[in-house]
Structure formats: structure tokens, C-alpha cells
Write a protein that holds these residues in place. Structure first.
Motif, PDB file in Angstrom:
ATOM      1  N   TYR A 111       0.846  -1.186   0.000  1.00 42.70           N
ATOM      2  CA  TYR A 111       0.000   0.000   0.000  1.00 42.70           C
ATOM      3  C   TYR A 111       0.881   1.236   0.000  1.00 42.70           C
ATOM      4  O   TYR A 111       1.802   1.352   0.806  1.00 42.70           O
ATOM      5  N   VAL A 112       0.586   2.163  -0.893  1.00 40.50           N
ATOM      6  CA  VAL A 112       1.323   3.419  -0.973  1.00 40.50           C
ATOM      7  C   VAL A 112       0.422   4.512  -0.422  1.00 40.50           C
ATOM      8  O   VAL A 112      -0.694   4.721  -0.903  1.00 40.50           O
ATOM      9  N   ARG A 113       0.904   5.201   0.610  1.00 36.24           N
ATOM     10  CA  ARG A 113       0.186   6.308   1.233  1.00 36.24           C
ATOM     11  C   ARG A 113       0.882   7.600   0.821  1.00 36.24           C
ATOM     12  O   ARG A 113       2.039   7.790   1.137  1.00 36.24           O
ATOM     13  N   GLY A 134       9.567  -5.789  -9.270  1.00 33.70           N
ATOM     14  CA  GLY A 134       8.845  -7.028  -9.507  1.00 33.70           C
ATOM     15  C   GLY A 134       7.552  -7.175  -8.734  1.00 33.70           C
ATOM     16  O   GLY A 134       6.860  -8.168  -8.866  1.00 33.70           O
ATOM     17  N   PHE A 135       7.196  -6.209  -7.913  1.00 36.14           N
ATOM     18  CA  PHE A 135       5.950  -6.276  -7.149  1.00 36.14           C
ATOM     19  C   PHE A 135       4.807  -5.792  -8.031  1.00 36.14           C
ATOM     20  O   PHE A 135       4.894  -4.736  -8.656  1.00 36.14           O
ATOM     21  N   THR A 136       3.736  -6.562  -8.092  1.00 35.14           N
ATOM     22  CA  THR A 136       2.610  -6.219  -8.964  1.00 35.14           C
ATOM     23  C   THR A 136       1.353  -5.829  -8.199  1.00 35.14           C
ATOM     24  O   THR A 136       0.472  -5.194  -8.762  1.00 35.14           O
ATOM     25  N   LYS A 137       1.268  -6.185  -6.939  1.00 33.91           N
ATOM     26  CA  LYS A 137       0.076  -5.873  -6.146  1.00 33.91           C
ATOM     27  C   LYS A 137       0.321  -4.588  -5.356  1.00 33.91           C
ATOM     28  O   LYS A 137       0.610  -4.609  -4.165  1.00 33.91           O
ATOM     29  N   VAL A 138       0.202  -3.462  -6.047  1.00 40.98           N
ATOM     30  CA  VAL A 138       0.449  -2.148  -5.449  1.00 40.98           C
ATOM     31  C   VAL A 138      -0.871  -1.391  -5.475  1.00 40.98           C
ATOM     32  O   VAL A 138      -1.547  -1.350  -6.497  1.00 40.98           O
ATOM     33  N   ALA A 139      -1.246  -0.800  -4.346  1.00 45.05           N
ATOM     34  CA  ALA A 139      -2.503  -0.047  -4.249  1.00 45.05           C
ATOM     35  C   ALA A 139      -2.237   1.275  -3.556  1.00 45.05           C
ATOM     36  O   ALA A 139      -1.319   1.401  -2.738  1.00 45.05           O
ATOM     37  N   LEU A 140      -3.051   2.276  -3.880  1.00 41.81           N
ATOM     38  CA  LEU A 140      -2.971   3.575  -3.227  1.00 41.81           C
ATOM     39  C   LEU A 140      -3.986   3.612  -2.094  1.00 41.81           C
ATOM     40  O   LEU A 140      -5.089   3.079  -2.212  1.00 41.81           O
TER      41      LEU A 140
END
Length: 145
Positions: A111-113, A134-140
Motif C-alpha cells: 500500500y502506498v500512502r 517485480g511487485f505487482t500488487k500495489v494499491a494507493l
């Protein structure tokens, strides 16, 4: 000034025929003391369990994502500084550090805050560095209205 001793007619046990009878009452005072101390400890510790870096998150009407495991949190504050949980890190160290924390598991959710006062380009730099690792599950992350 003298002490008198009563032998109650020669019987031991306080006149009950010499039988010892245990006290059947529970003393709850130590239990209450321990519970009050634990209450105070948890009241003091609860505010410390929130996210370490304070940012003003944007508002959104999206529903929360279902969580299967605890995600990693990357925070970008209003000055553009990057943090993993609450420890600062440089952009070029972000990918290797996330890989080390996740034990080389590229399926971990990140999670990116980002602060509302932050330039959108800086947030995209951070997401790009995470994706390049290589990380694909990134969310804001955003606050609900």
C-alpha cells in the motif's frame, strides 16, 4: 499490660470441634488491581499502534480491499520523503528493501500512502520503483468520506 490467652475449653480450632474449615471467599482485590494496571497500559499503548508517519490522505468513495495478509506500507510525506512503515529510505533503496522484507515474495500486497499536498509525479516515481522491483500488487491508500 498483660496478654490473656483463651484456650476455649481445651479445644483447638476455635470451638468447632477441632476441624479446620477453609475460607470460601475469593479475594478479588489483587485481580482488580491487575486489571486496572492493564487498562492503563493499553490506553497508553493504543495511540502508538497507528501508522508512524503522519500524512493527510485524500478522500475517496471506494470500498476497502479485502485483505488476506498484512500488507507492506510505503508512505510518501508532504516533502516527498519515503518511509517503509516509519523508517525513512531513499528511492533507489526501496526495491531491494521491500524484497528483503517480503522474503523475495513478489505476491505481497504493498500500500502506498501519499500526502494530498504531494506532487503526483513523486507518487508515480515511488510506484514505478516498486513495480520495477517485480511487485505487482500495489494499491494507493485514501480515506473514506
Amino acid at each position: 499490660m498483660g496478654a490473656s490467652v483463651s484456650n476455649m475449653g481445651g479445644k483447638r480450632g476455635g470451638g468447632r470441634g477441632g476441624r479446620y474449615q477453609p475460607l470460601a471467599e475469593i479475594n478479588v482485590t489483587p485481580f482488580v488491581d491487575v486489571m486496572l494496571v492493564l487498562l492503563i497500559v493499553f490506553m497508553v499503548a493504543a495511540p502508538l499502534l497507528t501508522a508512524g508517519v503522519q500524512v493527510e490522505l485524500p478522500k475517496a468513495q471506494a470500498k476497502p480491499l479485502p485483505q488476506d495478509s498484512k500488507p507492506l506500507e510505503v508512505t510518501v510525506d508532504h516533502e516527498g520523503a519515503i518511509f517503509i512503515v516509519d523508517s525513512p529510505i531513499n528511492l533507489n533503496e526501496l526495491g531491494p528493501r521491500l524484497t528483503a522484507i517480503s522474503d523475495n515474495n513478489k505476491d505481497v500486497r504493498i500500500y502506498v500512502r501519499g500526502d494530498t499536498k504531494l506532487d503526483y509525479g513523486r507518487v508515480m516515481e515511488v510506484i514505478g520503483a516498486i513495480n520495477a522491483s517485480g511487485f505487482t500488487k500495489v494499491a494507493l491508500i485514501a480515506e473514506q468520506r
